[in-house]
Design an enzyme around this catalytic site. Structure first.
Site, PDB file in Angstrom:
ATOM      1  N   HIS A  97      54.310  36.356 -11.397  1.00 28.12           N
ATOM      2  CA  HIS A  97      54.279  36.267 -12.868  1.00 28.12           C
ATOM      3  C   HIS A  97      53.267  37.277 -13.415  1.00 28.12           C
ATOM      4  O   HIS A  97      52.229  37.522 -12.795  1.00 28.12           O
ATOM      5  CB  HIS A  97      53.899  34.839 -13.297  1.00 28.12           C
ATOM      6  CG  HIS A  97      54.142  34.594 -14.746  1.00 28.12           C
ATOM      7  ND1 HIS A  97      53.272  35.032 -15.727  1.00 28.12           N
ATOM      8  CD2 HIS A  97      55.166  33.992 -15.392  1.00 28.12           C
ATOM      9  CE1 HIS A  97      53.754  34.697 -16.905  1.00 28.12           C
ATOM     10  NE2 HIS A  97      54.899  34.063 -16.740  1.00 28.12           N
ATOM     11  N   GLU A 169      60.809  39.554 -17.507  1.00 26.26           N
ATOM     12  CA  GLU A 169      59.916  39.081 -18.572  1.00 26.26           C
ATOM     13  C   GLU A 169      59.117  40.266 -19.109  1.00 26.26           C
ATOM     14  O   GLU A 169      58.101  40.649 -18.518  1.00 26.26           O
ATOM     15  CB  GLU A 169      58.931  38.046 -18.018  1.00 26.26           C
ATOM     16  CG  GLU A 169      59.579  36.765 -17.524  1.00 26.26           C
ATOM     17  CD  GLU A 169      58.615  35.578 -17.627  1.00 26.26           C
ATOM     18  OE1 GLU A 169      58.967  34.642 -18.353  1.00 26.26           O
ATOM     19  OE2 GLU A 169      57.540  35.599 -17.027  1.00 26.26           O
TER      20      GLU A 169
HETATM   21  P1  13P Z   1      56.628  32.152 -23.440  1.00 28.36           P
HETATM   22  O1  13P Z   1      57.957  31.455 -23.424  1.00 28.36           O
HETATM   23  O2  13P Z   1      55.504  31.275 -23.901  1.00 28.36           O
HETATM   24  O3  13P Z   1      56.695  33.472 -24.118  1.00 28.36           O
HETATM   25  O4  13P Z   1      56.264  32.464 -21.904  1.00 28.36           O
HETATM   26  C1  13P Z   1      57.194  33.118 -21.127  1.00 28.36           C
HETATM   27  C2  13P Z   1      56.743  33.060 -19.738  1.00 28.36           C
HETATM   28  O5  13P Z   1      55.744  33.680 -19.376  1.00 28.36           O
HETATM   29  C3  13P Z   1      57.500  32.210 -18.814  1.00 28.36           C
HETATM   30  O6  13P Z   1      57.145  32.436 -17.503  1.00 28.36           O
END
Ligand code: 13P
Length: 254
Positions: A97, A169
């Site tokens: 992550h 992401e």
């Molecule tokens: P948010 O949905 O709070 O933007 O976070 C996304 C995330 O990092 C999920 O792993």
């Protein structure tokens, strides 16, 4: 709507008691629904045992962890090893992550080792990739994402039945409330797919890989992502850690 995955990353938002309360509320809510989407709940490590017990028994709700070590066992104070996660009932684990990369200096080669250790222990890795704002502004988005995919997940040897989920992401939209447009997410999914097809093959890709989107997903924008075939699901942070917004997300899928 074609079956999609919702992965709830509760990050470090909740205490154990708060995690249990949220899990109970989601369990009760889920009980009243017939056709749930596939939901994967990823609480913090200390909450895994009790949240797992609360949720076990719901067919479409699974348990995941937010990280796992690259070592199998040994003198590594403070590490959480993949076999322990399996014993706690986890079937999934988030790896690489951007918050781990940023705050704990995790890099592609060690994330790759974590992915391999997860697979060896029959956990489905959810491997996070995504560009920072600076990388995007420098026009490096596709190159950065491709390199992350190849270095973290380009040399795996999944057994029959094993899956690897890649979560795109974009770092610069996480926690902002402003997701990227579904078309932009779709583009990056295509980049990721192509990187994997180049490393494996189209049929291995289809057998073993899925790609999902994460970054400011909520009930208001979920449908747009789910309308894209290549987007197999979503990884949700903030909106997944509150009962009302998590229930709204689930409702959109029913
Ligand atoms: P948010 O949905 O709070 O933007 O976070 C996304 C995330 O990092 C999920 O792993």
């Amino acid at each position: 709507m074609q079956s999609k995955i919702i992965i709830a990353n509760w990050k470090a938002y909740l205490s154990i008691v708060e995690s249990e309360e949220l899990a109970k509320e989601i369990y009760d809510f889920a009980k009243s629904k017939k056709d749930l989407p596939k939901i994967i709940i990823c609480p913090s490590f200390p909450a895994l045992p009790s949240v797992g017990k609360i949720l076990c028994g719901r067919k479409n709700i699974k348990l995941g962890a937010q990280n796992a070590s690259w070592c199998e066992r040994g003198a590594y104070t403070g590490e959480v090893i993949a076999p322990c996660l399996g014993e706690l009932g986890c079937e999934f684990v988030i790896l690489g992550h951007s918050e781990r990369r940023k705050h704990f200096n995790e890099k592609n080669p060690d994330i790759n080792q974590r992915v391999k250790m997860a697979l060896q222990n029959n956990l489905t890795p959810i491997v996070c990739v995504g560009e920072t704002r600076e990388e995007k502004q420098a026009g490096q988005r596709d190159d950065v994402v491709r390199a992350q995919v190849i270095e973290c997940a380009g040399d795996l040897d999944p057994e029959p039945g094993q899956k690897i989920i890649i979560a795109y992401e974009p770092v610069w939209v996480i926690g902002t409330g402003q997701a990227v447009a579904p078309e932009d997410a779709e583009h990056s999914h295509q980049v990721i797919k192509q990187a994997l097809v180049d490393k494996y093959s189209e049929s291995e890709y289809n057998t073993h890989f899925q790609i999902i989107y994460g970054g400011s997903v909520g009930a208001g924008n979920l449908k747009g992502f789910f309308e894209k075939d290549i987007i197999a699901g979503v990884l949700v942070g903030g909106a997944s850690a509150k009962a009302q917004s998590l229930k709204q997300l689930i409702e959109v899928c029913l």
